[in-house]
Scaffold this motif. Sequence first.
Motif, PDB file in Angstrom:
ATOM      1  N   MET A  82       0.828  -1.204   0.000  1.00  0.00           N
ATOM      2  CA  MET A  82       0.000   0.000   0.000  1.00  0.00           C
ATOM      3  C   MET A  82       0.865   1.258   0.000  1.00  0.00           C
ATOM      4  N   TYR A  83       1.915   1.244   0.791  1.00  0.00           N
ATOM      5  CA  TYR A  83       2.804   2.404   0.895  1.00  0.00           C
ATOM      6  C   TYR A  83       3.458   2.690  -0.460  1.00  0.00           C
ATOM      7  N   ASP A  84       3.954   1.652  -1.100  1.00  0.00           N
ATOM      8  CA  ASP A  84       4.615   1.835  -2.399  1.00  0.00           C
ATOM      9  C   ASP A  84       3.637   2.374  -3.445  1.00  0.00           C
ATOM     10  N   LEU A  85       2.421   1.808  -3.487  1.00  0.00           N
ATOM     11  CA  LEU A  85       1.436   2.245  -4.476  1.00  0.00           C
ATOM     12  C   LEU A  85       0.993   3.681  -4.217  1.00  0.00           C
ATOM     13  N   PHE A  86       0.798   4.011  -2.957  1.00  0.00           N
ATOM     14  CA  PHE A  86       0.358   5.372  -2.633  1.00  0.00           C
ATOM     15  C   PHE A  86       1.451   6.390  -2.955  1.00  0.00           C
ATOM     16  N   ASN A  87       2.703   6.022  -2.757  1.00  0.00           N
ATOM     17  CA  ASN A  87       3.808   6.925  -3.107  1.00  0.00           C
ATOM     18  C   ASN A  87       3.873   7.158  -4.606  1.00  0.00           C
ATOM     19  N   ASP A  92       3.968  10.183  -9.267  1.00  0.00           N
ATOM     20  CA  ASP A  92       3.779  10.037 -10.719  1.00  0.00           C
ATOM     21  C   ASP A  92       2.347  10.288 -11.161  1.00  0.00           C
ATOM     22  N   GLY A  93       1.444  10.485 -10.207  1.00  0.00           N
ATOM     23  CA  GLY A  93       0.060  10.750 -10.573  1.00  0.00           C
ATOM     24  C   GLY A  93      -0.704   9.486 -10.915  1.00  0.00           C
ATOM     25  N   VAL A  94      -1.912   9.686 -11.395  1.00  0.00           N
ATOM     26  CA  VAL A  94      -2.793   8.548 -11.660  1.00  0.00           C
ATOM     27  C   VAL A  94      -2.274   7.675 -12.796  1.00  0.00           C
ATOM     28  N   LEU A  95      -1.560   8.268 -13.743  1.00  0.00           N
ATOM     29  CA  LEU A  95      -1.034   7.466 -14.854  1.00  0.00           C
ATOM     30  C   LEU A  95       0.016   6.475 -14.369  1.00  0.00           C
ATOM     31  N   GLY A  96       0.875   6.923 -13.463  1.00  0.00           N
ATOM     32  CA  GLY A  96       1.882   6.030 -12.909  1.00  0.00           C
ATOM     33  C   GLY A  96       1.255   4.894 -12.114  1.00  0.00           C
ATOM     34  N   LEU A 130      -8.472   0.699  -6.522  1.00  0.00           N
ATOM     35  CA  LEU A 130      -7.492   1.696  -6.942  1.00  0.00           C
ATOM     36  C   LEU A 130      -7.859   2.241  -8.320  1.00  0.00           C
ATOM     37  N   ARG A 131      -8.442   1.412  -9.177  1.00  0.00           N
ATOM     38  CA  ARG A 131      -8.929   1.911 -10.468  1.00  0.00           C
ATOM     39  C   ARG A 131     -10.021   2.963 -10.259  1.00  0.00           C
ATOM     40  N   GLN A 250      -8.963  10.146   1.025  1.00  0.00           N
ATOM     41  CA  GLN A 250      -9.308  11.324   1.820  1.00  0.00           C
ATOM     42  C   GLN A 250      -8.168  12.329   1.905  1.00  0.00           C
ATOM     43  N   GLY A 251      -7.015  11.986   1.315  1.00  0.00           N
ATOM     44  CA  GLY A 251      -5.932  12.952   1.219  1.00  0.00           C
ATOM     45  C   GLY A 251      -4.804  12.767   2.208  1.00  0.00           C
ATOM     46  N   TYR A 252      -4.795  11.711   2.969  1.00  0.00           N
ATOM     47  CA  TYR A 252      -3.722  11.491   3.929  1.00  0.00           C
ATOM     48  C   TYR A 252      -2.446  11.042   3.216  1.00  0.00           C
ATOM     49  N   ALA A 253      -1.302  11.357   3.813  1.00  0.00           N
ATOM     50  CA  ALA A 253      -0.016  10.923   3.271  1.00  0.00           C
ATOM     51  C   ALA A 253       0.091   9.403   3.357  1.00  0.00           C
TER      52      ALA A 253
END
Length: 285
Positions: A82-87, A92-96, A130-131, A250-253
């Motif tokens: 989860m951490y890697d995907l959220f980073n 890189d934004g939604v495309l990444g 995530l999609r 919700q916008g959390y880091a």
Amino acid sequence: MNLIIGVVIVLGCVIGGFVVHGGNVLALYQPSEVVIIGGAALGGFIIANGLGMAKRTGGAIGGILKGSKYKKTHYLDLFGLMYDLFNIARKDGVLGLEREIDNPSKSAVFSKHELVMKDHHAIEFIQDYLRMMVSGEMNPFQLENLMDIELQTHHHEQEEIIHAVSRVSDALPGFGIVAAVLGIVNTMGSLGGPVQEIGHKVAAALVGTFLGILLAYGFIGPISNAMEHKAKEESQFYTAIKTCIIAMVQGYAPQIAIEFGRKVTPTALRPSFQELEQHVRGKKA
């Protein structure tokens, strides 16, 4: 392993106690009683639930033999993923992020987390939501509501299996009585014969009652409870996934989002804050 240990203890204590009291173990060997009780239970199960449910139940019982697949390392691997995907989503934004979730089997991020990758249902669950997060067409409340509905549906499907097995457990003492009554009927036809033969048939009839009760309370009932515990463990794992994703939407880091997931992890499996931080830093490195 727990199932095997439990079976050994039940049989060892019951049969061992019988032998200590001077019983003959061979007297308990009554194949006809097993056929009557087992066949009636299986037939009743199929009448009530169908062959499809029978196959699903067999798979669920096989899962119990494997034991619990969720351990602390499994949760650490999930939070690392989860951490890697959220980073990636933040940098890189939604495309990444979309490139990673489109084909997890070829993703360098997913391949680092082997324990989660083995759980195909969990990967599909992560992909789907995530999609939706990438699409940006659902607010956090709508996304959470949809997740809850899917988890409730999944839990209901598992409950159907558990309740079906539990009902078999409730019925087994009755099938034991059926076997005993048939044994008594058989005995009545032998009245006037040798006393030894009559005694053998009465003993066989009583073994039917014994088997029905033993199977119900010593095996099938506990198996039903074990299936319920296993379903709860799976539900808790998916709840941790849901909590992480909702926190990210919700916008959390990323670090805070996975901390939300850590907080809903069962106490016995929950990694400490330091353990999670060290694990995440190791993955990041």
